[in-house]
Design a protein around this motif. Structure first.
Motif, PDB file in Angstrom:
ATOM      1  N   ILE A 183       0.871  -1.180   0.000  1.00 49.37           N
ATOM      2  CA  ILE A 183       0.000   0.000   0.000  1.00 49.37           C
ATOM      3  C   ILE A 183       0.902   1.223   0.000  1.00 49.37           C
ATOM      4  O   ILE A 183       1.702   1.409   0.926  1.00 49.37           O
ATOM      5  N   LEU A 184       0.783   2.036  -1.042  1.00 55.28           N
ATOM      6  CA  LEU A 184       1.527   3.294  -1.107  1.00 55.28           C
ATOM      7  C   LEU A 184       0.632   4.393  -0.552  1.00 55.28           C
ATOM      8  O   LEU A 184      -0.294   4.860  -1.215  1.00 55.28           O
ATOM      9  N   ALA A 185       0.897   4.800   0.684  1.00 57.10           N
ATOM     10  CA  ALA A 185       0.128   5.861   1.332  1.00 57.10           C
ATOM     11  C   ALA A 185       0.968   7.124   1.420  1.00 57.10           C
ATOM     12  O   ALA A 185       0.918   7.862   2.403  1.00 57.10           O
ATOM     13  N   THR A 186       1.738   7.365   0.383  1.00 58.87           N
ATOM     14  CA  THR A 186       2.646   8.504   0.308  1.00 58.87           C
ATOM     15  C   THR A 186       2.043   9.593  -0.564  1.00 58.87           C
ATOM     16  O   THR A 186       1.143   9.338  -1.363  1.00 58.87           O
ATOM     17  N   PRO A 187       2.529  10.839  -0.458  1.00 66.90           N
ATOM     18  CA  PRO A 187       2.053  11.899  -1.351  1.00 66.90           C
ATOM     19  C   PRO A 187       2.320  11.557  -2.821  1.00 66.90           C
ATOM     20  O   PRO A 187       3.091  10.634  -3.137  1.00 66.90           O
ATOM     21  N   PRO A 190       6.294  11.390  -4.254  1.00 63.92           N
ATOM     22  CA  PRO A 190       7.040  10.180  -3.897  1.00 63.92           C
ATOM     23  C   PRO A 190       6.432   8.914  -4.492  1.00 63.92           C
ATOM     24  O   PRO A 190       7.168   7.999  -4.896  1.00 63.92           O
ATOM     25  N   THR A 191       5.108   8.868  -4.559  1.00 64.13           N
ATOM     26  CA  THR A 191       4.462   7.712  -5.175  1.00 64.13           C
ATOM     27  C   THR A 191       4.845   7.605  -6.642  1.00 64.13           C
ATOM     28  O   THR A 191       5.148   6.516  -7.151  1.00 64.13           O
ATOM     29  N   ALA A 192       4.852   8.741  -7.338  1.00 62.76           N
ATOM     30  CA  ALA A 192       5.229   8.750  -8.744  1.00 62.76           C
ATOM     31  C   ALA A 192       6.666   8.263  -8.928  1.00 62.76           C
ATOM     32  O   ALA A 192       6.968   7.507  -9.854  1.00 62.76           O
ATOM     33  N   ARG A 193       7.540   8.686  -8.043  1.00 60.38           N
ATOM     34  CA  ARG A 193       8.944   8.258  -8.144  1.00 60.38           C
ATOM     35  C   ARG A 193       9.066   6.743  -7.980  1.00 60.38           C
ATOM     36  O   ARG A 193       9.813   6.086  -8.719  1.00 60.38           O
ATOM     37  N   ALA A 203       2.640   7.093 -13.250  1.00 60.84           N
ATOM     38  CA  ALA A 203       3.614   7.893 -12.511  1.00 60.84           C
ATOM     39  C   ALA A 203       3.713   9.301 -13.086  1.00 60.84           C
ATOM     40  O   ALA A 203       3.766  10.290 -12.329  1.00 60.84           O
ATOM     41  N   ASP A 204       3.712   9.422 -14.415  1.00 64.55           N
ATOM     42  CA  ASP A 204       3.804  10.746 -15.042  1.00 64.55           C
ATOM     43  C   ASP A 204       2.640  11.635 -14.632  1.00 64.55           C
ATOM     44  O   ASP A 204       2.811  12.829 -14.337  1.00 64.55           O
ATOM     45  N   ASP A 205       1.425  11.081 -14.616  1.00 69.22           N
ATOM     46  CA  ASP A 205       0.249  11.884 -14.267  1.00 69.22           C
ATOM     47  C   ASP A 205       0.232  12.207 -12.782  1.00 69.22           C
ATOM     48  O   ASP A 205      -0.107  13.321 -12.376  1.00 69.22           O
TER      49      ASP A 205
END
Length: 369
Positions: A183-187, A190-193, A203-205
């Protein structure tokens, strides 16, 4: 504030007129909504979360007029999001208004019906809180996890995520961690990275999501220094009548019984918004001093605070643009297709308040279970 407001939208025009906040011309303009029988916007379109979504400002200005938006709706919703309600997604940032707007060409009529159907007990508190502090929630979660031997790594940034057979390898300073699902609960950034190499289009969007920074300043002031009675929950600052630094002030002592004190008042002040970093550029003492000037203007406070605490939330408030819910659905679908086993949750998606984030966390956990 007058009675009958729903996220700043007036449903009692007599109370609004008596408040003096909006001019007689503004009242007359808002009253036009009550006789409207034809749709003048896209609120009832077939794609309310995507192409037919609009900004809060677009809807309110069209249905109730500029003055109602600028004096009532925008100060509340712009303040909550540290942004500008003229650019805030109606569907994502004001869902209660969006639902009403789809039901009738008259927004006031629909909100009156909505309010009647959801009547709360008259003695129920308007605000809810935890007397011992909201951090108790996270402290309790951590304690319960450690009690059942669930490893928790703090201050341990993830540098990359890579597929590993049917699961994933999470790279951290402590070494690689194997995971079946994540679960990615990051902003958003950072999630895109972390998704860049495994779900590049998503990730780009995600990387394009804008954020606002804000400062929250808590002040303890002598009640003898107050120039106004604490007979409400606080005040908001309209963008049509801005103050140099302060954007909103919550009278915590009036909102929360456990903070009430016969001699000291607790004020929680917001400063900073999307595109305006003036407050964040000041050091703590300069920020408190600048807010003191604004409190003198608004509340007649001349004495310095007894105590102060400055908390800075850097890039903490995502800015939901029209069409945001459809974009969120596309992000989740993209991750599901390109990186099955990874789940998205948090303030960047379905609401930035605590209840919304808790709801998303529960849903992500349910998806895994």
């Amino acid at each position: 504030m007058p009675a009958g407001l729903v996220l700043g939208v007036p449903t009692d025009l007599d109370a609004l007129a008596a408040s003096g906040i909006v001019s007689s011309e503004g009242i007359a303009r808002a009253a036009q909504d009550l006789t409207r029988t034809e749709w003048i916007d896209s609120a009832n379109g077939s794609d309310p979360n995507g192409i037919d979504d609009q900004s809060v400002g677009e809807l309110i200005r069209a249905r109730l007029g500029d003055e109602v938006h600028e004096k009532l709706v925008s100060p509340l919703l712009s303040g909550v999001n540290a942004g500008d309600a003229d650019y805030l997604s109606l569907a994502a940032g004001a869902a209660q208004i969006a639902v009403a707007a789809r039901k009738s060409p008259s927004l006031i009529t629909a909100l009156r019906e909505q309010t009647t159907a959801a009547q709360h007990h008259p003695d129920a508190p308007v605000f809810h809180g935890i007397p011992v502090g909201t951090q108790t929630l996270t402290d309790l979660i951590l304690a319960r996890l450690t009690q059942v031997d669930v490893p928790v790594h703090l201050s341990c940034p993830v540098s990359s995520i890579a597929p590993n057979g049917s699961g994933w390898t999470v790279t951290t300073p402590l070494g690689a961690i194997a995971a079946d699902e994540i679960i990615l609960a990051t902003p958003a950034q950072p999630t895109a990275r972390l998704l860049d190499s495994i779900a590049p289009e998503t990730a780009d969007d995600l990387a394009s999501v804008e954020y606002a920074s804000a400062a929250m300043v808590s002040l303890a002031v002598s009640k003898k220094s107050l120039g106004v009675p604490l007979d409400a929950s606080g005040f908001l600052v309209a963008q049509t009548d801005p103050l140099p630094t302060l954007t909103a002030c919550s009278w915590a002592s009036a909102k929360w019984a456990h903070l009430d004190d016969p001699e000291v008042a607790i004020l929680r002040i917001s400063a900073g918004k999307h595109g305006d970093t003036h407050a964040l550029d000041l050091d703590d003492s300069s920020l408190v001093e600048a807010l003191g000037v604004d409190l003198n203007t608004t509340m007649g406070i001349t004495a310095p605070p007894i105590e102060s605490r400055v908390t800075r939330w850097i890039d903490a408030l995502p800015q939901y643009r029209p069409g945001h819910p459809a974009r969120v659905a596309a992000w989740r679908a993209g991750v599901s297709d390109e990186a099955p086993g990874i789940h998205l949750a948090g303030a960047a998606y379905d609401g930035l308040g605590l209840p919304a984030c808790i709801r998303q966390g529960r849903q992500a956990a349910a998806d895994i279970a």
